[in-house]
Scaffold this active site. Structure first.
Site, short mmCIF file in Angstrom:
data_model
loop_
_atom_site.label_atom_id
_atom_site.label_comp_id
_atom_site.label_asym_id
_atom_site.label_seq_id
_atom_site.Cartn_x
_atom_site.Cartn_y
_atom_site.Cartn_z
N LYS A 17 0.93 -1.23 -0.02
CA LYS A 17 -0.03 -0.18 -0.05
C LYS A 17 0.72 1.34 0.03
O LYS A 17 0.62 2.06 -0.51
CB LYS A 17 -0.67 -0.06 1.25
CG LYS A 17 -2.03 -1.01 1.20
CD LYS A 17 -2.96 -0.99 2.31
CE LYS A 17 -3.96 -2.03 2.15
NZ LYS A 17 -4.81 -1.85 3.34
N ASP A 75 -8.44 2.07 4.48
CA ASP A 75 -8.93 0.66 4.88
C ASP A 75 -9.46 0.20 3.83
O ASP A 75 -10.33 0.84 3.00
CB ASP A 75 -9.72 0.68 5.95
CG ASP A 75 -9.70 -0.68 6.60
OD1 ASP A 75 -8.57 -1.41 6.87
OD2 ASP A 75 -10.86 -1.44 6.88
N PHE A 160 -0.21 -7.37 -4.85
CA PHE A 160 0.03 -7.76 -3.44
C PHE A 160 -1.71 -8.41 -3.00
O PHE A 160 -2.63 -8.06 -3.62
CB PHE A 160 0.51 -7.09 -2.54
CG PHE A 160 -0.11 -5.81 -2.21
CD1 PHE A 160 -1.02 -5.66 -1.11
CD2 PHE A 160 0.00 -4.66 -3.00
CE1 PHE A 160 -1.85 -4.21 -0.92
CE2 PHE A 160 -0.67 -3.53 -3.06
CZ PHE A 160 -1.74 -3.42 -1.72
#
Length: 207
Positions: A17, A75, A160
């Site tokens: 991220k 998130d 990922f």
């Protein structure tokens, strides 16, 4: 005389991220710092919220309070229609607490083993929150989504998380098979970051 870049804390310990956020914001005068850079000894935030927004707010408020820096948190996860929206907020720990990406992918494939191809619709969702602890303004919230479906086996070496299983609608390739530019264009995180752009530009202008 050029100004120093805005120092921005990305409240994540997920290296993938962090790499994406730095790429998405690379054309702005912003230095994206990680939790490891700024708060290496801080305990992890307990992400026990019921929604992506709940967890993003927990992370952004903890980061801003501990660092006194402008903080960006997000998130995100994957929602599968045939699983009533799961894994959702439990995407990073679908298989178990502390699960690896491979374990989570295996768990998702097992959960969908008997689900027909036309019922494997899914989406990536990302809720992103920006907070300036020196301002009385409320946190800025944006959201991005990417529609697609879950494949039968992992494909691609990039990305990922669930990227190798998620086939992007309109592309016929998994997220892990897309190049960086393509992924940033279509991904849930890329869309949320573009929605956040005007707020980041306004912060830079005020510094």
């Amino acid at each position: 005389m050029s100004r120093e870049p805005l120092r921005l804390l990305a409240a994540t310990s997920n290296r993938g991220k962090l790499v994406e956020l730095r790429s998405l914001l690379s054309d702005l005068p912003i230095e994206v710092l990680s939790l490891a850079d700024v708060l290496p000894a801080a305990p992890p935030v307990v992400e026990d919220g019921a929604t992506f927004l709940d967890n993003a707010l927990l992370k952004v408020r903890a980061g801003a309070l501990r660092s006194a820096m402008v903080t960006l948190a997000e998130d995100s996860g994957i929602e599968v229609d045939a699983l009533d929206g799961r894994p959702g907020v439990r995407s990073a720990r679908f298989a178990r607490e502390g699960a690896t990406d491979a374990e989570n992918n295996e768990a998702l494939l097992a959960a969908l083993a008997d689900v027909a191809d036309d019922r494997r619709r899914a989406r990536f969702r990302c809720v992103m929150v920006l907070l300036d602890p020196r301002s009385e303004a409320q946190p800025v919230v944006t959201e991005g989504r990417c529609e697609g479906w879950i494949g039968r086996q992992p494909r691609g070496a990039g990305g990922f998380g669930y990227d190798p299983l998620f086939v992007v609608e309109g592309y016929g390739r998994t997220m892990a098979e897309l190049g960086e530019t393509e992924k940033n264009l279509v991904s849930h995180r890329g869309k949320a970051a573009r929605e956040m752009r005007s707020s980041l530009e306004a912060l830079v202008a005020r510094r």
